[in-house]
Design a protein around this motif. Structure first.
Motif, short mmCIF file in Angstrom:
data_model
loop_
_atom_site.label_atom_id
_atom_site.label_comp_id
_atom_site.label_asym_id
_atom_site.label_seq_id
_atom_site.Cartn_x
_atom_site.Cartn_y
_atom_site.Cartn_z
N MET A 39 40.08 14.75 8.90
CA MET A 39 38.64 13.88 9.07
C MET A 39 39.00 12.51 9.28
O MET A 39 40.05 11.80 8.90
CB MET A 39 37.77 13.43 7.85
N ASP A 40 38.59 11.51 10.44
CA ASP A 40 39.44 10.01 10.73
C ASP A 40 38.18 8.97 10.06
O ASP A 40 39.22 7.61 9.87
CB ASP A 40 39.09 10.04 12.18
N GLY A 41 37.47 9.26 9.57
CA GLY A 41 36.40 7.96 8.99
C GLY A 41 35.52 9.10 7.95
O GLY A 41 34.91 9.90 8.30
N VAL A 42 34.66 8.22 7.15
CA VAL A 42 33.49 8.37 6.65
C VAL A 42 32.91 7.08 6.13
O VAL A 42 33.27 6.30 5.65
CB VAL A 42 34.56 8.92 4.54
N PHE A 43 31.26 7.94 6.55
CA PHE A 43 30.64 6.66 6.27
C PHE A 43 29.83 6.61 5.59
O PHE A 43 29.28 7.74 5.30
CB PHE A 43 29.68 6.82 8.06
N VAL A 44 29.47 6.33 4.49
CA VAL A 44 28.65 6.22 3.18
C VAL A 44 27.08 5.78 3.39
O VAL A 44 27.22 4.41 3.79
CB VAL A 44 29.41 6.27 2.29
N TYR A 45 26.44 6.62 3.92
CA TYR A 45 24.31 6.03 3.65
C TYR A 45 23.52 7.23 2.23
O TYR A 45 22.93 7.60 2.19
CB TYR A 45 24.16 6.39 4.77
N VAL A 46 24.18 6.82 1.29
CA VAL A 46 22.83 7.35 -0.20
C VAL A 46 22.85 6.41 -0.74
O VAL A 46 22.27 6.65 -1.58
CB VAL A 46 24.57 7.83 -0.50
N GLY A 47 21.95 5.49 0.20
CA GLY A 47 20.74 4.54 -0.60
C GLY A 47 21.31 3.23 -0.77
O GLY A 47 22.53 2.96 -0.12
N ARG A 48 20.01 2.54 -0.68
CA ARG A 48 20.87 1.42 -1.52
C ARG A 48 20.08 0.56 -2.77
O ARG A 48 19.23 1.09 -3.72
CB ARG A 48 19.60 0.25 -0.35
N ARG A 49 20.89 -0.67 -3.06
CA ARG A 49 20.59 -1.16 -4.99
C ARG A 49 20.15 -2.95 -4.09
O ARG A 49 20.63 -3.27 -3.63
CB ARG A 49 22.02 -0.92 -5.30
N ALA A 50 19.24 -3.09 -4.76
CA ALA A 50 18.26 -4.32 -4.90
C ALA A 50 19.44 -5.10 -5.18
O ALA A 50 20.02 -5.23 -6.65
CB ALA A 50 16.99 -3.91 -5.81
N GLU A 51 19.37 -6.42 -4.97
CA GLU A 51 20.70 -7.43 -4.65
C GLU A 51 19.85 -8.65 -5.84
O GLU A 51 18.96 -9.66 -5.29
CB GLU A 51 20.31 -8.14 -3.76
N THR A 52 19.64 -7.64 -7.31
CA THR A 52 18.63 -9.37 -7.81
C THR A 52 19.46 -9.73 -9.13
O THR A 52 18.98 -10.48 -10.18
CB THR A 52 17.52 -8.30 -9.01
N ASP A 53 20.64 -9.67 -9.12
CA ASP A 53 21.59 -9.55 -10.17
C ASP A 53 21.78 -11.58 -10.20
O ASP A 53 21.22 -12.02 -11.94
CB ASP A 53 23.29 -9.74 -9.72
N PRO A 54 20.89 -12.11 -9.22
CA PRO A 54 20.62 -13.91 -9.66
C PRO A 54 19.43 -13.52 -10.00
O PRO A 54 19.80 -15.03 -10.88
CB PRO A 54 20.96 -14.90 -8.54
N PHE A 55 18.75 -12.82 -10.55
CA PHE A 55 17.30 -13.29 -10.88
C PHE A 55 17.17 -12.60 -12.06
O PHE A 55 15.75 -12.44 -12.58
CB PHE A 55 16.52 -12.99 -10.41
#
Ligand code: NAP
Length: 321
Positions: free
Chosen positions: A241-257
């Motif tokens: 393989m030449d490339g790997v694209f990872v799309y296994v969901g997202r994590r909310a960006e809430t650390d500042p709050f």
């Protein structure tokens, strides 16, 4: 009283300082909140972060935003941005580091100074989750990517692996199919989670194939990706393989709050079902919330609701301004 914190709307008093409304996040939720807030004549600043336009700007083609079929993500985001600015909102390239509550309301510390406001809108969205497999971190930027829209042209005529079975994985696999010689989707189950119209496009695309019930165990290579090791129902399998694209969901960006508002177990901001958070004067919009349907249109709708709620809050708490 409203609209006088930072002078007349459209005539900002400079970056850091006090506004009626501070919006953390410059994706569709934040930009729509800014458009509505500025139209309520509230002095409004958007802390845009490092990714102007949010995840929408990194999406190649958007077919389900009404009125603009086939929109390019970065174009749609850029139109939203200029519409908010024309309405009078300020947009600053600052990233929220921490928001605290004080007697005067909220103080949001950023890498460009502190912004104070009686109302805060959290619209910081979500960032791609990592798999945590060997080779992922070391080969990031050298064949491993989380953004096909950004990196697909580097894989013209090459072989790529896409991990995941949701809308993002399938959409971006289809985008990659316009460049790569082969796109292999590896999914841990036997059915895609993506919406059926996208799933059937993928299954019909001659450049794309799916390896079902399988997981990526390792990404191998020296200076770049050379192969991947999969766990498949037939046992371990290594594929060049030449490339790997990872799309296994997202994590909310809430650390500042953290500590300012209640967060769910998954890190999203807990709301009352609309945009109200556990703290008065703080509203949340878009993918940063735990809402089930996470689309540009639902993020934008949240943004409009957050601005309306902010306006209502300031009407009833004039002392806050
Ligand atoms: P998602 O819907 O949560 O899908 C994540 C995918 O990754 C799922 O197929 C999941 O498998 C798989 N996965 C999760 N953890 C994994 C692991 N450790 N190893 C292997 N696979 C793993 O995430 P998304 O695709 O990023 O979408 C997020 C939200 O944005 C969704 O609500 C989506 O509808 C929305 N979205 C919409 C569009 C659109 O154009 N309509 C485009 C992009 C995103 P399982 O299926 O087995 O759980």
């Amino acid at each position: 009283m409203i609209g006088l914190v930072a002078g007349i709307v459209g005539q900002p008093s400079g970056p850091a300082g006090r506004r009626d409304v501070v919006i953390a996040g410059g994706g569709p939720a934040g930009l729509t909140a800014a458009l509505y807030s500025a139209r309520y004549r509230l002095s409004t600043v958007v802390l845009e972060g490092y990714q102007p336009g949010g995840q929408a700007a990194l999406t190649d083609r958007i077919d389900n935003y009404p009125g603009v079929p086939g929109a390019r993500g970065h174009e749609l985001a850029s139109l939203m941005r200029s519409q908010a600015v024309e309405a009078g909102a300020e947009i600053v390239p600052a990233r929220a580091v921490r928001s605290v509550h004080s007697e005067e309301g909220f103080a949001t510390e950023t890498d460009s100074g502190t912004f104070e406001s009686p109302v805060l809108v959290i619209a910081t969205g979500a960032a791609p989750k990592k798999l945590g497999v060997p080779g992922e971190e070391r080969l990031y930027g050298r064949g491993v990517s989380y953004c096909a829209t950004c990196d697909a042209p580097f894989f013209r005529g090459r072989r790529v692996l896409v991990v995941g079975g949701g809308d993002s994985a399938v959409k971006e696999a289809l985008h990659l199919a316009g460049y790569a010689s082969s796109v292999t989707v590896v999914h841990r189950r036997d059915a895609l989670r993506a919406e059926p119209v996208l799933a059937s496009k993928l299954l019909k695309n001659p450049v794309c194939g799916v390896i079902w019930n399988s997981r990526l165990l390792e990404i191998r290579g020296g200076d770049g990706v050379e192969s991947v090791l999969l766990e498949t129902p037939g046992g371990p399998r290594e594929l060049e393989m030449d490339g790997v694209f990872v799309y296994v969901g997202r994590r909310a960006e809430t650390d500042p709050f953290r500590g300012l508002v209640e967060l769910g177990d998954d890190g999203t901001v807990v709301t009352d079902g609309t945009v109200r958070t556990s703290r008065e004067g703080v509203f949340a919009a878009g993918d940063v919330t735990g809402r089930e349907l996470r689309q540009i249109i639902t993020a934008a709708a949240d943004g409009a609701r957050a601005a309306a709620a902010a306006y209502d809050y300031l009407q009833h708490h004039p002392a806050a301004v």
